[in-house]
Design an enzyme around this catalytic site. Structure first.
Site, PDB file in Angstrom:
ATOM      1  CG  ASN A 135      35.096  35.285  38.363  1.00 16.78           C
ATOM      2  OD1 ASN A 135      35.055  35.576  39.555  1.00 16.78           O
ATOM      3  ND2 ASN A 135      36.228  34.926  37.753  1.00 16.78           N
TER       4      ASN A 135
ATOM      5  CE1 TYR B  39      37.591  45.200  41.778  1.00 19.21           C
ATOM      6  CE2 TYR B  39      36.954  46.185  43.870  1.00 19.21           C
ATOM      7  CZ  TYR B  39      37.130  45.066  43.081  1.00 19.21           C
ATOM      8  OH  TYR B  39      36.858  43.824  43.586  1.00 19.21           O
TER       9      TYR B  39
HETATM   10  P1  NAD Z   1      42.230  36.754  39.162  1.00 23.19           P
HETATM   11  O1  NAD Z   1      43.085  37.854  38.638  1.00 23.19           O
HETATM   12  O2  NAD Z   1      42.867  35.466  39.543  1.00 23.19           O
HETATM   13  O3  NAD Z   1      41.050  36.446  38.150  1.00 23.19           O
HETATM   14  C1  NAD Z   1      40.477  37.388  37.275  1.00 23.19           C
HETATM   15  C2  NAD Z   1      40.529  36.809  35.864  1.00 23.19           C
HETATM   16  O4  NAD Z   1      39.839  37.694  34.986  1.00 23.19           O
HETATM   17  C3  NAD Z   1      41.970  36.679  35.368  1.00 23.19           C
HETATM   18  O5  NAD Z   1      42.174  35.356  34.907  1.00 23.19           O
HETATM   19  C4  NAD Z   1      42.048  37.697  34.240  1.00 23.19           C
HETATM   20  O6  NAD Z   1      42.914  37.296  33.199  1.00 23.19           O
HETATM   21  C5  NAD Z   1      40.598  37.762  33.786  1.00 23.19           C
HETATM   22  N1  NAD Z   1      40.301  39.024  33.104  1.00 23.19           N
HETATM   23  C6  NAD Z   1      40.635  40.271  33.535  1.00 23.19           C
HETATM   24  N2  NAD Z   1      40.209  41.186  32.642  1.00 23.19           N
HETATM   25  C7  NAD Z   1      39.605  40.493  31.650  1.00 23.19           C
HETATM   26  C8  NAD Z   1      38.985  40.882  30.429  1.00 23.19           C
HETATM   27  N3  NAD Z   1      38.894  42.181  30.067  1.00 23.19           N
HETATM   28  N4  NAD Z   1      38.476  39.913  29.630  1.00 23.19           N
HETATM   29  C9  NAD Z   1      38.576  38.611  29.984  1.00 23.19           C
HETATM   30  N5  NAD Z   1      39.160  38.186  31.120  1.00 23.19           N
HETATM   31  C10 NAD Z   1      39.666  39.130  31.937  1.00 23.19           C
HETATM   32  O7  NAD Z   1      41.471  37.393  40.406  1.00 23.19           O
HETATM   33  P2  NAD Z   1      40.216  36.915  41.280  1.00 23.19           P
HETATM   34  O8  NAD Z   1      40.450  37.464  42.622  1.00 23.19           O
HETATM   35  O9  NAD Z   1      39.927  35.476  41.119  1.00 23.19           O
HETATM   36  O10 NAD Z   1      39.048  37.776  40.622  1.00 23.19           O
HETATM   37  C11 NAD Z   1      37.796  37.247  40.240  1.00 23.19           C
HETATM   38  C12 NAD Z   1      36.712  38.254  40.533  1.00 23.19           C
HETATM   39  O11 NAD Z   1      36.598  38.408  41.961  1.00 23.19           O
HETATM   40  C13 NAD Z   1      36.970  39.645  39.984  1.00 23.19           C
HETATM   41  O12 NAD Z   1      35.787  40.146  39.421  1.00 23.19           O
HETATM   42  C14 NAD Z   1      37.359  40.455  41.208  1.00 23.19           C
HETATM   43  O13 NAD Z   1      37.040  41.817  41.107  1.00 23.19           O
HETATM   44  C15 NAD Z   1      36.488  39.772  42.265  1.00 23.19           C
HETATM   45  N6  NAD Z   1      36.942  40.010  43.634  1.00 23.19           N
HETATM   46  C16 NAD Z   1      38.145  39.534  44.066  1.00 23.19           C
HETATM   47  C17 NAD Z   1      38.550  39.802  45.359  1.00 23.19           C
HETATM   48  C18 NAD Z   1      39.878  39.328  45.880  1.00 23.19           C
HETATM   49  O14 NAD Z   1      40.275  39.759  46.991  1.00 23.19           O
HETATM   50  N7  NAD Z   1      40.583  38.442  45.188  1.00 23.19           N
HETATM   51  C19 NAD Z   1      37.730  40.538  46.217  1.00 23.19           C
HETATM   52  C20 NAD Z   1      36.508  41.006  45.750  1.00 23.19           C
HETATM   53  C21 NAD Z   1      36.116  40.736  44.450  1.00 23.19           C
END
Ligand code: NAD
Length: 257
Positions: A91, A158
């Site tokens: 994730n 992205y």
């Molecule tokens: P978030 O920032 O709360 O969570 C992402 C987590 O990944 C963070 O805790 C961050 O510290 C961790 N992270 C980032 N880079 C890292 C690395 N290199 N190694 C280890 N950990 C790392 O955001 P979220 O929205 O919960 O994101 C979760 C997933 O959902 C992501 O893959 C994101 O692309 C995807 N996503 C989110 C959305 C949205 O609108 N929030 C939409 C589509 C997809």
């Protein structure tokens, strides 16, 4: 009555916040144990305390998923603490809308490194452990942006990285099917998580995020629990005949564009 994930073990990357934190919480509520992986040790320790202060059901690993060694370290730690790996919530991710002409090589490498390379080698390490266990489930957080370009949020690097994640789902699903390892993804639209605070101020987040409600035919942005419901289903035995799917979890965006 036994719980859905009784005696099951999950690794959740990016489990310190947002969708990953909610996934870790739900997995433990449903009887399982989790190893949460993220970059920030303090954030992980807060998440651990919040989910299970005793630490019996939650372990943490502060590491960068773009480092190939992190996959094996995570699998070894989950095995040492909880006896193996049944589920990988692949994730972790980053997001910061940037126009194509402004993207640097460093940005590009960081999207590909965290999102695509990170998920690829984490899946490889987990699948090796799952084979020894006789099967498992890998669920990746992909993205609606891998399938659709959105003018308000230019995200070419992205999106390219997440398109790779979606392609990976289908390839791994076919290759790992004989080992009874299922591989699926969810593709969310706008979900209200801390990721928006990584490139906007608190005031900007409050002002901008509500303007996206109407972008979704169902009339609202998503919440982490909306995505996690799908993740839990795909990880469970209820989804035993589902592999290779990229499920839109997007309030209808993909259907409408
Ligand atoms: P978030 O920032 O709360 O969570 C992402 C987590 O990944 C963070 O805790 C961050 O510290 C961790 N992270 C980032 N880079 C890292 C690395 N290199 N190694 C280890 N950990 C790392 O955001 P979220 O929205 O919960 O994101 C979760 C997933 O959902 C992501 O893959 C994101 O692309 C995807 N996503 C989110 C959305 C949205 O609108 N929030 C939409 C589509 C997809």
């Amino acid at each position: 009555m036994s719980k859905t994930f009784e005696n099951k073990v999950a690794i959740v990357t990016g489990g310190g916040s947002g969708i990953g934190l909610e996934a870790a919480r739900r997995f433990v509520t449903e009887g399982g144990s989790v190893l949460i992986v993220g970059r920030d040790a303090e954030k992980l320790s807060r998440a651990q305390n919040e989910i299970d202060a005793s630490g019996a059901k939650v372990a943490t690993l502060a590491a960068d998923v773009s480092d190939v060694a992190t996959g094996k370290r995570a699998v070894d730690l989950a095995t040492e603490r909880f006896g193996g790996v049944d589920v990988l919530f692949n994730n972790a991710g980053i997001f910061k809308p940037t126009s194509f002409l402004d993207h640097t090589e460093e940005d590009f490498d960081s999207y590909l490194g965290t999102i695509l390379k990170g998920k690829y080698f984490m899946a490889q390490a987990a699948a090796t452990a799952m084979q020894q266990r006789g099967g498992g489930a890998i669920i990746q957080t992909g993205s609606m942006w891998a399938e659709r370009a959105v003018t308000a949020t230019p995200s070419s690097a992205y999106s390219a990285a997440n398109a790779g994640v979606h392609a990976m789902v289908r390839n791994l699903a076919v290759e790992l099917a004989p080992s009874k390892i299922r591989v699926n993804a969810v593709a969310p639209a706008v979900v209200e998580t801390p990721v928006y605070g990584t490139f906007m101020s608190e005031d900007q987040v409050k002002e901008v995020l509500p303007t996206f409600n109407d972008f979704h035919p169902l009339g609202r942005n998503g919440q982490p629990r909306d995505v996690v419901s799908a993740l839990m289903f795909l990880a469970s035995d209820e989804a035993d005949w589902i592999t290779g799917a990229v499920l839109p979890v997007d309030g209808g965006v993909m259907a409408s564009r």
